[in-house]
Scaffold this active site. Sequence first.
Site, PDB file in Angstrom:
ATOM      1  N   HIS A 152      97.397  64.633  25.537  1.00 21.01           N
ATOM      2  CA  HIS A 152      96.704  64.982  24.288  1.00 21.01           C
ATOM      3  C   HIS A 152      96.940  63.974  23.155  1.00 21.01           C
ATOM      4  O   HIS A 152      97.480  64.287  22.098  1.00 21.01           O
ATOM      5  CB  HIS A 152      96.954  66.429  23.817  1.00 21.01           C
ATOM      6  CG  HIS A 152      98.323  66.984  24.153  1.00 21.01           C
ATOM      7  ND1 HIS A 152      99.451  66.554  23.557  1.00 21.01           N
ATOM      8  CD2 HIS A 152      98.710  67.946  25.007  1.00 21.01           C
ATOM      9  CE1 HIS A 152     100.485  67.226  24.039  1.00 21.01           C
ATOM     10  NE2 HIS A 152     100.065  68.071  24.925  1.00 21.01           N
ATOM     11  N   HIS A 162     109.900  77.203  28.282  1.00 21.65           N
ATOM     12  CA  HIS A 162     108.788  76.709  27.449  1.00 21.65           C
ATOM     13  C   HIS A 162     107.479  76.989  28.186  1.00 21.65           C
ATOM     14  O   HIS A 162     107.384  76.749  29.387  1.00 21.65           O
ATOM     15  CB  HIS A 162     108.986  75.206  27.230  1.00 21.65           C
ATOM     16  CG  HIS A 162     107.956  74.520  26.407  1.00 21.65           C
ATOM     17  ND1 HIS A 162     107.257  75.138  25.388  1.00 21.65           N
ATOM     18  CD2 HIS A 162     107.491  73.227  26.446  1.00 21.65           C
ATOM     19  CE1 HIS A 162     106.421  74.261  24.844  1.00 21.65           C
ATOM     20  NE2 HIS A 162     106.538  73.111  25.472  1.00 21.65           N
ATOM     21  N   GLU A 194     104.297  75.753  27.449  1.00 21.06           N
ATOM     22  CA  GLU A 194     103.199  74.780  27.496  1.00 21.06           C
ATOM     23  C   GLU A 194     102.826  74.539  28.970  1.00 21.06           C
ATOM     24  O   GLU A 194     103.702  74.454  29.840  1.00 21.06           O
ATOM     25  CB  GLU A 194     103.599  73.463  26.794  1.00 21.06           C
ATOM     26  CG  GLU A 194     102.388  72.565  26.629  1.00 21.06           C
ATOM     27  CD  GLU A 194     102.559  71.436  25.605  1.00 21.06           C
ATOM     28  OE1 GLU A 194     103.677  71.198  25.120  1.00 21.06           O
ATOM     29  OE2 GLU A 194     101.523  70.801  25.290  1.00 21.06           O
ATOM     30  N   ASP A 239     102.179  72.228  30.990  1.00 29.58           N
ATOM     31  CA  ASP A 239     102.793  71.229  31.874  1.00 29.58           C
ATOM     32  C   ASP A 239     104.056  71.783  32.532  1.00 29.58           C
ATOM     33  O   ASP A 239     104.526  71.237  33.533  1.00 29.58           O
ATOM     34  CB  ASP A 239     103.079  69.900  31.145  1.00 29.58           C
ATOM     35  CG  ASP A 239     103.816  70.049  29.836  1.00 29.58           C
ATOM     36  OD1 ASP A 239     103.651  71.059  29.143  1.00 29.58           O
ATOM     37  OD2 ASP A 239     104.570  69.117  29.481  1.00 29.58           O
ATOM     38  N   HIS A 265     109.347  72.107  20.763  1.00 27.78           N
ATOM     39  CA  HIS A 265     108.331  71.830  19.762  1.00 27.78           C
ATOM     40  C   HIS A 265     107.265  72.905  19.683  1.00 27.78           C
ATOM     41  O   HIS A 265     106.266  72.729  18.960  1.00 27.78           O
ATOM     42  CB  HIS A 265     107.696  70.450  20.036  1.00 27.78           C
ATOM     43  CG  HIS A 265     106.823  70.408  21.254  1.00 27.78           C
ATOM     44  ND1 HIS A 265     105.513  69.994  21.193  1.00 27.78           N
ATOM     45  CD2 HIS A 265     107.032  70.774  22.521  1.00 27.78           C
ATOM     46  CE1 HIS A 265     104.978  70.066  22.397  1.00 27.78           C
ATOM     47  NE2 HIS A 265     105.901  70.536  23.209  1.00 27.78           N
ATOM     48  N   ASP A 317     111.748  70.432  26.631  1.00 23.16           N
ATOM     49  CA  ASP A 317     111.118  69.152  26.270  1.00 23.16           C
ATOM     50  C   ASP A 317     112.081  68.186  25.559  1.00 23.16           C
ATOM     51  O   ASP A 317     111.856  66.966  25.584  1.00 23.16           O
ATOM     52  CB  ASP A 317     109.937  69.399  25.324  1.00 23.16           C
ATOM     53  CG  ASP A 317     108.640  69.679  26.066  1.00 23.16           C
ATOM     54  OD1 ASP A 317     108.478  69.210  27.205  1.00 23.16           O
ATOM     55  OD2 ASP A 317     107.779  70.357  25.493  1.00 23.16           O
ATOM     56  N   TYR A 321     108.649  59.034  22.887  1.00 25.60           N
ATOM     57  CA  TYR A 321     108.520  60.485  23.077  1.00 25.60           C
ATOM     58  C   TYR A 321     108.907  61.219  21.781  1.00 25.60           C
ATOM     59  O   TYR A 321     108.207  62.117  21.319  1.00 25.60           O
ATOM     60  CB  TYR A 321     109.432  60.856  24.234  1.00 25.60           C
ATOM     61  CG  TYR A 321     109.410  62.273  24.706  1.00 25.60           C
ATOM     62  CD1 TYR A 321     108.648  62.630  25.825  1.00 25.60           C
ATOM     63  CD2 TYR A 321     110.194  63.248  24.102  1.00 25.60           C
ATOM     64  CE1 TYR A 321     108.670  63.933  26.298  1.00 25.60           C
ATOM     65  CE2 TYR A 321     110.209  64.534  24.577  1.00 25.60           C
ATOM     66  CZ  TYR A 321     109.444  64.879  25.674  1.00 25.60           C
ATOM     67  OH  TYR A 321     109.469  66.173  26.132  1.00 25.60           O
ATOM     68  N   HIS A 363     111.286  66.579  31.221  1.00 31.00           N
ATOM     69  CA  HIS A 363     110.532  65.355  31.530  1.00 31.00           C
ATOM     70  C   HIS A 363     111.531  64.202  31.647  1.00 31.00           C
ATOM     71  O   HIS A 363     112.462  64.096  30.845  1.00 31.00           O
ATOM     72  CB  HIS A 363     109.566  64.969  30.406  1.00 31.00           C
ATOM     73  CG  HIS A 363     108.443  65.927  30.170  1.00 31.00           C
ATOM     74  ND1 HIS A 363     107.408  66.107  31.054  1.00 31.00           N
ATOM     75  CD2 HIS A 363     108.190  66.755  29.130  1.00 31.00           C
ATOM     76  CE1 HIS A 363     106.552  66.999  30.560  1.00 31.00           C
ATOM     77  NE2 HIS A 363     107.007  67.419  29.393  1.00 31.00           N
TER      78      HIS A 363
HETATM   79 FE1  FEO Z   1     105.742  70.950  25.349  1.00 29.14          FE
HETATM   80 FE2  FEO Z   1     106.345  69.184  28.132  1.00 29.14          FE
HETATM   81  O1  FEO Z   1     105.584  70.500  27.124  1.00 29.14           O
END
Ligand code: FEO
Length: 400
Positions: free
Chosen positions: A25, A79, A81, A83, A146, A165, A193, A226
Amino acid sequence: MRTVVEIKKGINWVGAVDWDVRDFHGYSTKKGTTYNSYLVLDDKVTLFDTVKKPFKNDLLHNIHKVIDPTKIDYLVVNHVEPDHSGSIPEIVEAIKPEKIFCSSKGHKALLDHYHREDWPYEVVATGQEICLGKRTVTFLETRMLHWPDSMFSYIKEDALLISSDAFGEHWATTERFNDQVDGAELMRHAVKYYANILLPYSGLVQKLIADVQKMNLKIDVIAPDHGLIWRDNPMQIVQAYDRWSKQECKRKAIIIYDTMWHSTEMMAKAIADGLIESGISVKIMNLACDHRSDIITELIDSKAVLLGSSTLNNGMLPKMADMLCYMKGLRPLNKFGAAFGSYGWSGESVKHMVKAMEDMKMKVFGPGIAQQFVPNHDGLKKCVDLGREVGAAINESVPA
Ligand code: FEO
């Protein structure tokens, strides 16, 4: 990539590597990313986080290498989100967990994403502990780091922080640990990042670091969702977050420009000359060549931001408008600003860029320089002088 790696005795990385993703994004992920998931073998077998939906089979194959997925008792969702949670519907179907642990905001977000009232949610809050058998998991909510639902999971017996994250990078690798890759490259990915995801929440990052210090947690390993797992000097990434979140600047300026017929480009280079004469390190970034997320990465420690755009149809060029929209959302602090640009007959771009920088609370130098058509020697001298003026202000405000 489906290679399971034991990160602590009985704790395995079972996530997925995404070599192909190039856009997150608006953030360019030129080197891909990973979706990390951790499987803890204990009396209560527990899976921490899942992966993006297209990678659900990678996750299931990896779990299979360690244990029959139906033996998993608990799922922890740090989390929501997609992903990290996109594969949850299939994973829940496959493992049928006894409990799904999440924060209160995570509970709402899971309902809002997957519309499953029937899953066995167990809402947890900061400081709450669950016993897995030999291990204890302590939860720490990290709201707005976040997303509102974000939280950390800490396993004290292993001194392991699963940090969602936070402390991650978008970097697809076959290596899993920070000591297996080039440290300088790792830090370049980590700062990119931070700059593109966490910068607007820098105040909360400062508070989180203070809170974690007060808790006096022993941390041997930081396992983000990640990128690489920090097992060699894991506190180096916490210290880096401390520096980045203070938004301290160097004697550095970034010139960001787009140009129609090279006049604005000539102005950018003349301004750079004035800054360089003043001893300032300068990055010149052309919006036709440099991605917005790489520009933000250079901007994070720059004291001055100098924006250049030709005027097009009474406004700025569209790539500059894109850049400013992105920059405003990331809320950089403590910056000087200045604007410049060439025009044919109206010349509004400089005013628009000045207004955008004032809206971001930058200290803007003058009305900027609007140059009709092509700058001559005098026009370029004005640009050099602007560079000198901003350079002197940087030198005055940033310790050498
Ligand atoms: Fe906020 Fe890696 O997702």
